[in-house]
Design a protein around this motif. Structure first.
Motif, PDB file in Angstrom:
ATOM      1  N   ARG A  34      -4.982   0.119 -14.550  1.00  0.00           N
ATOM      2  CA  ARG A  34      -4.815  -1.105 -13.453  1.00  0.00           C
ATOM      3  C   ARG A  34      -3.740  -2.025 -13.779  1.00  0.00           C
ATOM      4  N   ALA A  35      -3.758  -2.341 -15.046  1.00  0.00           N
ATOM      5  CA  ALA A  35      -2.658  -3.359 -15.523  1.00  0.00           C
ATOM      6  C   ALA A  35      -1.215  -2.678 -15.199  1.00  0.00           C
ATOM      7  N   ARG A  36      -1.195  -1.435 -15.430  1.00  0.00           N
ATOM      8  CA  ARG A  36       0.448  -0.784 -15.403  1.00  0.00           C
ATOM      9  C   ARG A  36       0.475  -0.883 -14.017  1.00  0.00           C
ATOM     10  N   GLN A  37      -0.537  -0.473 -13.049  1.00  0.00           N
ATOM     11  CA  GLN A  37      -0.338  -0.573 -11.665  1.00  0.00           C
ATOM     12  C   GLN A  37       0.099  -1.824 -11.130  1.00  0.00           C
ATOM     13  N   MET A  38      -0.644  -3.060 -11.617  1.00  0.00           N
ATOM     14  CA  MET A  38      -0.252  -4.205 -11.220  1.00  0.00           C
ATOM     15  C   MET A  38       1.322  -4.683 -11.781  1.00  0.00           C
ATOM     16  N   ARG A  39       1.570  -4.274 -12.713  1.00  0.00           N
ATOM     17  CA  ARG A  39       2.975  -4.620 -13.290  1.00  0.00           C
ATOM     18  C   ARG A  39       3.977  -4.032 -12.673  1.00  0.00           C
ATOM     19  N   PHE A  40       3.786  -2.638 -12.143  1.00  0.00           N
ATOM     20  CA  PHE A  40       4.578  -1.944 -11.127  1.00  0.00           C
ATOM     21  C   PHE A  40       4.957  -2.676  -9.921  1.00  0.00           C
ATOM     22  N   LEU A  41       4.000  -3.040  -9.200  1.00  0.00           N
ATOM     23  CA  LEU A  41       4.123  -3.590  -8.085  1.00  0.00           C
ATOM     24  C   LEU A  41       4.523  -5.112  -8.119  1.00  0.00           C
TER      25      LEU A  41
ATOM     26  N   GLY B 294      -0.466   7.745  -5.757  1.00  0.00           N
ATOM     27  CA  GLY B 294      -1.507   8.184  -4.837  1.00  0.00           C
ATOM     28  C   GLY B 294      -2.416   9.435  -5.240  1.00  0.00           C
ATOM     29  N   ASN B 295      -1.990  10.126  -6.152  1.00  0.00           N
ATOM     30  CA  ASN B 295      -2.926  11.118  -6.909  1.00  0.00           C
ATOM     31  C   ASN B 295      -3.836  10.345  -7.592  1.00  0.00           C
ATOM     32  N   LYS B 296      -5.123  11.032  -7.985  1.00  0.00           N
ATOM     33  CA  LYS B 296      -6.249  10.561  -8.645  1.00  0.00           C
ATOM     34  C   LYS B 296      -5.726   9.848 -10.116  1.00  0.00           C
ATOM     35  N   PRO B 297      -6.073   8.695 -10.230  1.00  0.00           N
ATOM     36  CA  PRO B 297      -5.607   8.157 -11.566  1.00  0.00           C
ATOM     37  C   PRO B 297      -5.764   8.859 -12.915  1.00  0.00           C
ATOM     38  N   SER B 298      -4.798   8.644 -13.789  1.00  0.00           N
ATOM     39  CA  SER B 298      -4.856   9.245 -14.875  1.00  0.00           C
ATOM     40  C   SER B 298      -6.030   8.713 -15.906  1.00  0.00           C
ATOM     41  N   GLY B 299      -6.191   7.425 -15.781  1.00  0.00           N
ATOM     42  CA  GLY B 299      -6.813   6.582 -16.552  1.00  0.00           C
ATOM     43  C   GLY B 299      -8.342   6.464 -16.113  1.00  0.00           C
TER      44      GLY B 299
ATOM     45  N   TYR C 265       0.673  -1.206  -0.005  1.00  0.00           N
ATOM     46  CA  TYR C 265      -0.044  -0.042   0.158  1.00  0.00           C
ATOM     47  C   TYR C 265       0.910   1.264  -0.014  1.00  0.00           C
ATOM     48  N   ALA C 266       1.737   1.210   0.750  1.00  0.00           N
ATOM     49  CA  ALA C 266       2.765   2.385   0.868  1.00  0.00           C
ATOM     50  C   ALA C 266       3.483   2.611  -0.435  1.00  0.00           C
ATOM     51  N   VAL C 267       4.091   1.555  -1.261  1.00  0.00           N
ATOM     52  CA  VAL C 267       4.679   1.751  -2.239  1.00  0.00           C
ATOM     53  C   VAL C 267       3.687   2.233  -3.566  1.00  0.00           C
ATOM     54  N   TRP C 268       2.533   1.840  -3.247  1.00  0.00           N
ATOM     55  CA  TRP C 268       1.451   2.144  -4.386  1.00  0.00           C
ATOM     56  C   TRP C 268       1.055   3.526  -3.925  1.00  0.00           C
ATOM     57  N   ARG C 269       0.846   4.041  -3.034  1.00  0.00           N
ATOM     58  CA  ARG C 269       0.428   5.460  -2.602  1.00  0.00           C
ATOM     59  C   ARG C 269       1.559   6.401  -3.121  1.00  0.00           C
ATOM     60  N   LYS C 270       2.951   5.959  -3.000  1.00  0.00           N
ATOM     61  CA  LYS C 270       3.859   6.744  -3.299  1.00  0.00           C
ATOM     62  C   LYS C 270       4.047   7.073  -4.812  1.00  0.00           C
ATOM     63  N   LYS C 271       3.652   6.008  -5.691  1.00  0.00           N
ATOM     64  CA  LYS C 271       3.824   5.997  -7.016  1.00  0.00           C
ATOM     65  C   LYS C 271       2.355   6.599  -7.576  1.00  0.00           C
TER      66      LYS C 271
ATOM     67  N   ASP D  50      -9.551   7.697  -1.446  1.00  0.00           N
ATOM     68  CA  ASP D  50     -10.582   8.457  -0.858  1.00  0.00           C
ATOM     69  C   ASP D  50      -9.914   8.730   0.693  1.00  0.00           C
ATOM     70  N   GLU D  51      -8.961   7.845   1.042  1.00  0.00           N
ATOM     71  CA  GLU D  51      -8.378   7.921   2.553  1.00  0.00           C
ATOM     72  C   GLU D  51      -7.250   9.146   2.137  1.00  0.00           C
ATOM     73  N   THR D  52      -6.448   9.137   1.020  1.00  0.00           N
ATOM     74  CA  THR D  52      -5.295   9.964   1.249  1.00  0.00           C
ATOM     75  C   THR D  52      -5.751  11.456   1.162  1.00  0.00           C
ATOM     76  N   PRO D  53      -4.995  12.252   2.025  1.00  0.00           N
ATOM     77  CA  PRO D  53      -5.336  13.340   2.180  1.00  0.00           C
ATOM     78  C   PRO D  53      -4.818  14.367   0.989  1.00  0.00           C
ATOM     79  N   THR D  54      -5.740  15.218   0.764  1.00  0.00           N
ATOM     80  CA  THR D  54      -5.498  16.193  -0.362  1.00  0.00           C
ATOM     81  C   THR D  54      -4.924  17.586  -0.002  1.00  0.00           C
ATOM     82  N   ASP D  55      -4.031  18.205  -0.557  1.00  0.00           N
ATOM     83  CA  ASP D  55      -3.310  19.358  -0.393  1.00  0.00           C
ATOM     84  C   ASP D  55      -4.129  20.524  -0.809  1.00  0.00           C
TER      85      ASP D  55
END
Length: 166
Positions: A132-139, A113-118, A105-111, A161-166
């Motif tokens: 989603r496939a790109r995210q899965m390949r990354f992990l 964490g903002n709203k998905p482009s797709g 989760y921490a690695v995913w959030r870092k990469k 939704d849990e990620t705080p926005t600035d």
């Protein structure tokens, strides 16, 4: 005035001064510098007896440095590549698997964490299949297990939704 070449022991200590090395790693690195066949073994035996070479410290060092970015599979591969005892590697990886989901989760959030482009066609925040496939390949490239990857990516909208926005 040229300095004399380093002794085998000096070369080993210089390497060990930069990071922890396993005995097989040192053997590979220093083999070409050994003037005699048995000298390298004697030097490494002496350094090991004095505590300069310690497999537990190598494992702790790798786990400490890499666990924040990599999954248990990649860390297992790295430790095995260092020629460490399989039982020690297995024990270290078992400890990592307990925290695999949180680390993923921490690695995913870092990469991502903002709203998905797709964003999905229906207007929801859920990412489309290619994203989603790109995210899965990354992990997966980071060595996380398939089950962990599916759990992280499938709950992506909840994470956003849990990620705080600035």
């Amino acid at each position: 005035m040229a300095l004399p070449p380093l002794s085998l022991k000096g070369r080993a200590l210089r390497l060990l001064g930069t990071r922890e090395y396993s005995r097989p790693e040192l053997e590979r690195k220093l083999a070409r510098h050994a003037p005699e066949a048995g000298e390298l073994g004697r030097v490494l035996d002496e350094l090991q007896a004095k505590g300069f070479i310690d497999a537990r410290r190598v494992i702790e060092s790798v786990v400490h440095r890499r666990s924040g970015k990599l999954g248990a599979g990649r860390i297992r591969q790295e430790l095995s590549g260092k020629g460490l005892d399989a039982d020690m590697v297995r024990a270290a990886v078992a400890g990592l698997q307990a925290t695999e989901l949180e680390r993923a989760y921490a690695v995913w959030r870092k990469k991502f964490g903002n709203k998905p482009s797709g964003a999905a066609v229906d207007g929801s925040d859920r990412p489309e299949a290619p994203e989603r496939a790109r995210q899965m390949r990354f992990l997966a490239s980071r060595g996380f297990s398939g089950d962990t990857i599916r759990r992280v990516v499938s709950s992506a909208d909840q994470l956003l939704d849990e990620t705080p926005t600035d």
